[in-house]
Enzyme design. Structure first.
Site, mmCIF file in Angstrom:
data_model
loop_
_atom_site.group_PDB
_atom_site.id
_atom_site.type_symbol
_atom_site.label_atom_id
_atom_site.label_comp_id
_atom_site.label_asym_id
_atom_site.label_seq_id
_atom_site.Cartn_x
_atom_site.Cartn_y
_atom_site.Cartn_z
ATOM 1 N N GLU A 242 35.709 -17.123 20.730
ATOM 2 C CA GLU A 242 35.271 -17.096 22.137
ATOM 3 C C GLU A 242 35.284 -18.511 22.715
ATOM 4 O OE1 GLU A 242 31.716 -14.846 22.958
ATOM 5 O OE2 GLU A 242 31.303 -15.946 24.803
ATOM 6 N N ARG A 243 34.804 -19.470 21.939
ATOM 7 C CA ARG A 243 34.667 -20.840 22.466
ATOM 8 C C ARG A 243 36.023 -21.530 22.598
ATOM 9 N NH1 ARG A 243 29.027 -21.273 19.074
ATOM 10 N NH2 ARG A 243 27.906 -20.057 20.637
#
Ligand SMILES: Cc1cc2nc3c(=O)[nH]c(=O)nc-3n(C[C@H](O)[C@H](O)[C@H](O)COP(=O)(O)OP(=O)(O)OC[C@H]3O[C@@H](n4cnc5c(N)ncnc54)[C@H](O)[C@@H]3O)c2cc1C
Length: 397
Positions: A242-243
């Site tokens: 996600e990051r």
């Protein structure tokens, strides 16, 4: 990260999809406060874009994560932040744990349709009382017969009003907070789910964000992803992608804003010259461009480490911190140079200004990234024990 012909081909295909299928509709979807997730994702699924780094057995392309990063970078050409975010929920936030740890049966039932674009997905971790502090979520799933019975609520869930299933973090026992959690695939049409509350937001307007209430929701125990009690760990791993995804999306998006600002300030006249010809303006734009290039270099380096199987936690967290910070810096500085025009609601720059504000908050706030980086630098102080004040230490009146 050396880009191969295949990387460039994925980039070209995604950019063309953005130009033809997404950007022309953004104005309408922003006004409506929702995007047609099923329609858009089906088109993307048909092009094979929703499972680039997912196993071929479930319809993915089976490529390494560097191809996913290029996909995210190309999606960043959307003239809004909400579509890359909502699509990324499907590809990089809600499905990595299922792809890696789910049973074959579960992956056939839920991952394959997500990759094909036949099902829309949400990631449901946050709760009204637990966002940054993931370990303190209160939603429970207790076993009854062959089912889990889920009770609680989830907050700020992207795609939440229209998703077909959610990858949900729940407490499956009363044990220690990092060992009592599990990720469960929750079909969103299950009895007892209320997801009718669509939240009104500062930005990311074309993506729907829901509050989800769960009242005795029965889900078969076979919907458990991986092992019971491993949910917190799986979610932390899932956050890595996600990051990286969030940081990769911003590279082209911020670069485009700088280019548009150059064009605007080049033609805009004030005091007998182009705004761009003021040294403060062109120096500032050069500084911002340098920041974006630095972000790109860091994202590519983190991706290389991740693909090589190294622990990329430190760099991925730095990427997330950096993208939050420069997202705010670039959009604020560019908006300033657009003057009154930049303050108008429907311009790309004002939308980016609103949308980018989320990046320092969602998916782990800046301060959470700083905590992780400090921990890995070994400079995070341990939790202090609270000592009862002794009489001799009392502060004199
Ligand atoms: C538009 C939108 C979409 C979202 N989509 C999803 C989704 O799809 N799925 C999902 O599960 N969640 C989603 N979220 C939730 C998001 O991940 C949380 O909002 C985020 O994790 C922060 O949690 P919080 O809002 O509870 O802030 P809090 O935890 O209350 O923190 C508030 C602020 O306090 C500061 N802070 C927190 N902890 C510390 C600390 N240890 N040290 C110093 N400062 C600290 C930070 O500045 C933080 O921003 C979304 C949120 C938004 C707004």
């Amino acid at each position: 990260m050396i880009l191969t012909h295949e990387h460039k081909e994925i980039y070209r295909q995604v950019k063309s999809f953005v130009d033809k299928e997404l950007n022309p509709n953004i104005g309408e979807w922003e006004k409506a406060g929702i995007w047609p997730a099923h329609e858009v994702l089906k088109k993307m699924g048909d092009l094979g874009l929703l499972g680039i780094a997912k196993p071929e057995a479930y319809g993915g392309l089976g490529l390494d994560y560097s191809y996913e990063v290029v996909f995210a970078q190309a999606l960043g050409n959307c003239n809004c932040g909400s579509l890359p975010m909502a699509i990324g929920v499907q590809t990089d936030m809600a499905t990595p744990a299922l792809a890696r740890f789910g049973s074959d049966e579960l992956r056939k039932e839920y991952l394959a349709p997500a990759i094909a674009g036949d099902m829309v997905v949400s990631i449901a971790v946050s709760e009204a009382g637990a966002g940054s502090d993931v370990a303190s979520i209160k939603t429970t799933a207790r076993k009854e017969g062959c089912d889990y019975v889920i009770n609680g609520s989830k907050m700020w869930i992207t795609n939440g009003t229209q998703s077909d299933w959610a990858c949900m973090l729940v407490n499956t026992s009363d044990g220690k907070a990092h060992q009592n959690k599990s990720l469960i695939v929750v079909p969103m049409d299950a009895a007892g789910i209320d997801r009718n509350t669509k939240l009104d937001k500062l930005g990311m307007r074309s993506s729907d964000t829901a509050m989800i209430f769960l009242d005795n929701v029965r889900v078969p125990q076979r919907n458990l992803i991986g092992k019971e009690g491993m949910g917190f760990m799986y979610q932390m791993l899932q956050f890595q992608e996600e990051r990286l995804y969030a940081a990769a999306c911003a590279i082209d998006g911020l670069g485009n804003l700088i280019s548009e600002t150059i064009d605007y300030t080049r033609q805009r006249q004030a005091f007998g010259q182009a705004l761009l010809d003021n040294q403060y303006v062109h120096f500032r734009l050069a500084e911002l461009k340098t920041e974006v290039e630095a972000l790109k270099a860091m994202v590519y380096q983190a991706t290389e480490e991740y693909v090589a199987g190294m622990d990329a936690t430190m760099l991925a967290s730095m990427c997330k911190l950096k993208v939050g910070r420069i997202g705010r810096e670039v959009t604020d500085a560019c908006l300033q140079f657009w003057g009154g025009q930049g303050y108008m609601w429907d311009t790309n720059i004002s939308r980016a200004y609103r949308d980018s504000r989320l990046t320092s908050i969602g998916g782990g706030a800046d301060e959470i990234m700083l905590g992780i980086i400090c921990k890995l630098m070994n400079i995070l102080p341990g939790k202090k024990k609270s000592l009862a004040p002794m009489k001799s230490q009392a502060i004199p009146a």
